[in-house]
Design a protein around this motif. Structure first.
Motif, PDB file in Angstrom:
ATOM      1  N   UNK A 156      27.262  41.110  55.992  1.00 11.63           N
ATOM      2  CA  UNK A 156      28.018  41.592  56.894  1.00 11.63           C
ATOM      3  C   UNK A 156      29.776  42.006  56.434  1.00 11.63           C
ATOM      4  N   UNK A 157      30.154  41.384  55.447  1.00 16.50           N
ATOM      5  CA  UNK A 157      31.363  41.497  55.042  1.00 16.50           C
ATOM      6  C   UNK A 157      31.367  42.910  53.947  1.00 16.50           C
ATOM      7  N   UNK A 158      30.238  43.072  53.127  1.00 16.01           N
ATOM      8  CA  UNK A 158      30.236  44.414  52.625  1.00 16.01           C
ATOM      9  C   UNK A 158      30.227  45.600  53.519  1.00 16.01           C
ATOM     10  N   UNK A 159      29.345  45.467  54.527  1.00 16.45           N
ATOM     11  CA  UNK A 159      29.491  46.596  55.652  1.00 16.45           C
ATOM     12  C   UNK A 159      30.698  46.779  56.289  1.00 16.45           C
ATOM     13  N   UNK A 160      31.352  45.695  56.603  1.00 16.86           N
ATOM     14  CA  UNK A 160      32.817  45.883  57.217  1.00 16.86           C
ATOM     15  C   UNK A 160      33.787  46.431  56.059  1.00 16.86           C
ATOM     16  N   UNK A 161      33.824  45.773  54.961  1.00 13.24           N
ATOM     17  CA  UNK A 161      34.738  46.552  54.073  1.00 13.24           C
ATOM     18  C   UNK A 161      34.422  48.065  53.803  1.00 13.24           C
ATOM     19  N   UNK A 280      29.350  56.302  62.239  1.00 14.24           N
ATOM     20  CA  UNK A 280      28.590  57.310  60.900  1.00 14.24           C
ATOM     21  C   UNK A 280      28.640  56.882  59.416  1.00 14.24           C
ATOM     22  N   UNK A 281      29.669  56.029  59.224  1.00 13.66           N
ATOM     23  CA  UNK A 281      29.784  55.568  57.922  1.00 13.66           C
ATOM     24  C   UNK A 281      28.913  54.323  57.820  1.00 13.66           C
ATOM     25  N   UNK A 282      28.803  53.510  58.904  1.00 18.23           N
ATOM     26  CA  UNK A 282      27.833  52.195  58.892  1.00 18.23           C
ATOM     27  C   UNK A 282      26.424  52.942  58.895  1.00 18.23           C
ATOM     28  N   UNK A 283      26.049  54.012  59.488  1.00 18.46           N
ATOM     29  CA  UNK A 283      24.737  54.560  59.420  1.00 18.46           C
ATOM     30  C   UNK A 283      24.215  54.847  58.146  1.00 18.46           C
ATOM     31  N   UNK A 284      25.349  55.388  57.308  1.00 23.13           N
ATOM     32  CA  UNK A 284      25.031  56.079  55.892  1.00 23.13           C
ATOM     33  C   UNK A 284      24.591  54.941  54.868  1.00 23.13           C
ATOM     34  N   UNK A 285      25.099  53.739  55.481  1.00 26.84           N
ATOM     35  CA  UNK A 285      24.856  52.560  54.422  1.00 26.84           C
ATOM     36  C   UNK A 285      23.390  52.245  54.623  1.00 26.84           C
ATOM     37  N   UNK A 286      22.612  52.536  55.622  1.00 25.43           N
ATOM     38  CA  UNK A 286      21.097  52.277  55.937  1.00 25.43           C
ATOM     39  C   UNK A 286      21.055  50.447  56.055  1.00 25.43           C
ATOM     40  N   UNK A 287      22.023  49.981  56.598  1.00 21.01           N
ATOM     41  CA  UNK A 287      22.308  48.533  56.691  1.00 21.01           C
ATOM     42  C   UNK A 287      21.437  48.229  58.062  1.00 21.01           C
ATOM     43  N   UNK A 288      20.706  47.180  58.068  1.00 18.42           N
ATOM     44  CA  UNK A 288      20.047  46.546  59.330  1.00 18.42           C
ATOM     45  C   UNK A 288      20.724  45.688  60.011  1.00 18.42           C
TER      46      UNK A 288
END
Length: 390
Positions: A156-161, A280-288
């Motif tokens: 989660x931290x990586x996505x948030x950063x 948009x930024x979150x979606x581009x990471x492809x994170x579940x």
């Protein structure tokens, strides 16, 4: 200056110890509404203020909204003790009273901000608004150990950063599409208003405690503090921040940031742009992982007419007490109730500060200089005198 004002100033000067004692009694009450454990102190502050006003012959009504205090006399006061917690309920109360308690108000004065420097007084005619956001990312149902699970899960931290680092660049430019579209262009006349303002960049750096600033000139710094929006990152809830070297992967983290708004920017529109960008930024990471972006509170910006009679009275009062014409300033911070008072009363609202720039608002060692306090008493008296002369 009239004889009555001279007599009043003499009285204030000869009774300095009394006023200092009153101030010491007030600051001893730890009424910081942001601290839940101090809510009792907030109530005690309101009760103390009510008792002091009653001694002056005022009629007092305590209103349960958080804590608000009305004192309907020739001068109408509204005291509120929950500012650090967002002043929830205050706007609704003021609007509910616009045709009652506030129906016959002619002018509004708020003293809740600070001078631009430490020596020269100012009058404030504009404030930035604010939108405060929470960006939550959850990756698991429990905290995980990095030695056991690191490298195998989407943290989660990586996505948030990643999301938070996409909001603003190294020069303070907001990177969220659409946020700055409504900002008014700078006019030549506006540029000229910054020239006479007493503001020293080197002293400012020293007071703030920094080695460098984002912009090279007085005008640029003031404009980016007052009339342009800014975005600040405030913290991450849920992340490890204690002493030592704990190797936890937090299950959920909440990033906190705010945007200071300027005229023509509206909180509802800013909220739409921010949510769209973060998603948009979150979606581009492809994170579940799960993302949730919410706006905690939003306050509109405010600008007033500094040539209104209310401001003329304030400017004359400052000249009487301090012997100088005040700087006419805007403020980078937000006092949302200012606009609420303007909308509720339909009257001019003036910000008349008495604190210095280095008072440290909301900090652990917030101060109020003795000279500012005592001259502030004289300033309020002179201001009321000037209003009576209109």
């Amino acid at each position: 200056m009239s004889e009555n004002i001279n007599k009043l100033f003499e009285y204030l000067t000869s009774n300095e110890s009394l006023y200092i004692q009153r101030l010491s009694e007030v600051v001893a009450i730890q009424s910081v509404s942001a601290w839940a454990e101090k809510r009792g102190e907030c109530i005690r502050m309101m009760e103390h203020t009510a008792n002091e006003m009653k001694k002056l012959g005022c009629t007092v009504e305590l209103v349960e909204i958080g804590m608000g205090l009305y004192i309907p006399v020739n001068l109408k006061f509204c005291f509120e003790g929950m500012e650090e917690s967002g002043s929830e309920g205050l706007d609704d109360l003021i609007m509910a009273q616009k045709d009652k308690f506030f129906s016959d108000v002619d002018y509004v004065c708020i003293s809740d901000n600070y001078w631009l420097g430490k020596k020269k007084p100012c009058i404030t005619y504009g404030l930035r608004g604010i939108c405060y956001f929470f960006c939550e990312v959850q990756c698991s149902t429990k905290d995980l150990h990095s030695g056991v699970f690191g490298g195998s899960v989407h943290e989660a931290m990586g996505d948030l950063i990643a999301v938070m680092s996409s909001l603003v660049d190294k020069k303070g430019k907001i990177l969220i599409p659409g946020v700055c579209d409504a900002v008014l262009p700078v006019t030549k006349d506006e540029l000229l208003t910054y020239d006479p303002i007493d503001f020293d960049l080197e002293e400012y750096k020293k007071d703030v405690g920094v080695d460098g600033l984002l912009h090279p000139t007085k005008r640029d710094i003031l404009m980016h503090r007052w009339r342009f929006p800014s975005l600040s990152l405030h913290g991450i809830e849920g992340a490890f921040d204690g002493a030592g070297a704990k190797t936890v992967i937090p299950r959920k983290v909440i990033g906190k940031f705010s945007i200071r708004l300027v005229p023509n920017q509206h909180p509802d529109e800013i909220e739409k742009h921010v949510k769209a960008h973060c998603e948009k930024v979150f979606a581009e990471r492809g994170s579940p992982n799960k993302l949730l972006v919410t706006m905690g509170h939003g306050g509109k910006p405010w600008v007033s007419d500094f040539n209104d009679p209310n401001y003329i009275a304030g400017r004359k009062a400052i000249k009487t007490v301090f012997g100088v014409d005040p700087d006419l300033t805007r403020e980078g911070g937000s006092i949302p109730v200012t606009l609420t008072f303007q909308e509720a009363t339909g009257k001019n609202v003036m910000l008349l500060p008495v604190g210095a720039c280095d008072d440290g608002a909301h900090s652990q060692n917030e101060k109020f200089d003795r000279s500012n306090y005592l001259n502030g008493c004289k300033l309020m008296a002179a201001y009321l005198h000037e209003l009576a002369c209109l």
